[in-house]
Design an enzyme around this catalytic site. Structure first.
Site, PDB file in Angstrom:
ATOM      1  N   LYS A  84     -24.304 -20.778 -47.581  1.00  0.00           N
ATOM      2  CA  LYS A  84     -24.751 -20.767 -46.193  1.00  0.00           C
ATOM      3  C   LYS A  84     -25.284 -19.372 -45.880  1.00  0.00           C
ATOM      4  CE  LYS A  84     -23.232 -21.301 -41.375  1.00  0.00           C
ATOM      5  NZ  LYS A  84     -22.115 -21.690 -40.483  1.00  0.00           N
ATOM      6  N   LYS A 124     -20.556 -18.140 -47.517  1.00  0.00           N
ATOM      7  CA  LYS A 124     -21.388 -17.837 -46.359  1.00  0.00           C
ATOM      8  C   LYS A 124     -21.697 -16.347 -46.355  1.00  0.00           C
ATOM      9  CE  LYS A 124     -21.514 -17.990 -41.288  1.00  0.00           C
ATOM     10  NZ  LYS A 124     -20.794 -18.378 -40.044  1.00  0.00           N
ATOM     11  N   ASP A 152     -15.061 -21.974 -40.960  1.00  0.00           N
ATOM     12  CA  ASP A 152     -15.650 -20.790 -41.591  1.00  0.00           C
ATOM     13  C   ASP A 152     -14.601 -19.680 -41.578  1.00  0.00           C
ATOM     14  OD1 ASP A 152     -17.912 -22.353 -41.602  1.00  0.00           O
ATOM     15  OD2 ASP A 152     -19.214 -20.833 -40.728  1.00  0.00           O
TER      16      ASP A 152
END
Length: 241
Positions: free
Chosen positions: A193, A164, A102
């Site tokens: 996400k 995300k 990430d």
């Protein structure tokens, strides 16, 4: 008369396979990490994320055939690191056994209108870890609607696997409005996400319907959601679309 949207039932296992759990606070200890890994294996969560100094240990706790992905953050949580620093961190995570990463977008550069800087950095990190999938954190609670659209468009064009929504560190929740902005700007192909302030199955179902394909949820809350899902009358979570 328009037809009602089709519905599906997500079993507790199906839902767990959409949830990442983590131990990424500065105060998390080795014991915390071991417990999160144990919970992931017991409940079937799709991934565990830890801070970079614990990635190698996490990889030993979650070996390749166990079915739980090993994740770690790049440029976390501010995103303001130099690109060279992010590249070193990214390569180190993969060398230590991360199977997904990430990456925190440089929000200051985005808000300054320097989309070229952001795009170049994303491309460099994604290339450095390929074929390991990259989720790019855009921290929606710190962006305007236009900035969210720009960020999502940049991520979609970069070849990242997911947009995300946030680190979960701002204290501000991801909302359905944020998800809809991202899906509209990024298109249908990239994953989304959602992370930050997701606490109940009603929100989870609504976000899935809006396009979310993965969640980042506090470990205790994630376990409670799976238990609540297990107790539903249909034996799982009913989701439209």
């Amino acid at each position: 008369m328009a037809e009602a949207p089709a519905e599906s039932i997500l079993s507790p296992r199906d839902l767990a396979q959409m949830i990442d759990i983590s131990a990424v606070q500065a105060f998390h200890t080795e014991a915390d990490l071991r417990e999160v890994a144990r919970v992931a294996l017991a409940e079937g969560f799709i991934a565990v994320h830890a801070l970079p100094h614990f990635t190698a240990l996490l990889a030993t706790l979650l070996p390749g055939r166990c079915g739980v992905l090993v994740g770690g953050p790049i440029g976390f949580p501010s995103g303001g690191n130099r690109t060279e620093t992010k590249l070193v961190e990214a390569r180190g995570l993969v060398a230590d056994g991360a199977t997904e990463v990430d990456m925190m977008m440089n929000i200051g550069r985005l808000k300054s209108g320097d989309d070229a800087y952001v795009a170049t950095e994303l491309a460099a990190v994604i290339k450095a870890v390929a074929p390991v999938p990259v989720k790019v954190i855009i921290e929606v609670s710190r962006l305007t609607d236009d900035e969210i659209r720009r960020a999502a468009t940049l991520v979609a064009a970069s070849g990242a696997a997911f947009v995300k929504t946030g680190t979960g560190w701002t204290g501000l929740p991801t909302t359905l409005h944020h998800i809809r902005l991202i899906r509209e700007a990024a298109g249908a192909e990239i994953g989304i996400k959602a992370s930050g302030g997701i606490r109940d199955l009603e929100t989870v179902a609504a976000m899935i319907e809006a396009g979310v394909t993965r969640f980042g949820i506090n470990t205790d809350v994630a376990r409670d959601l799976i238990a609540a899902c297990r107790s539903l009358p249909d034996g799982g979570l009913r989701v439209a679309g």
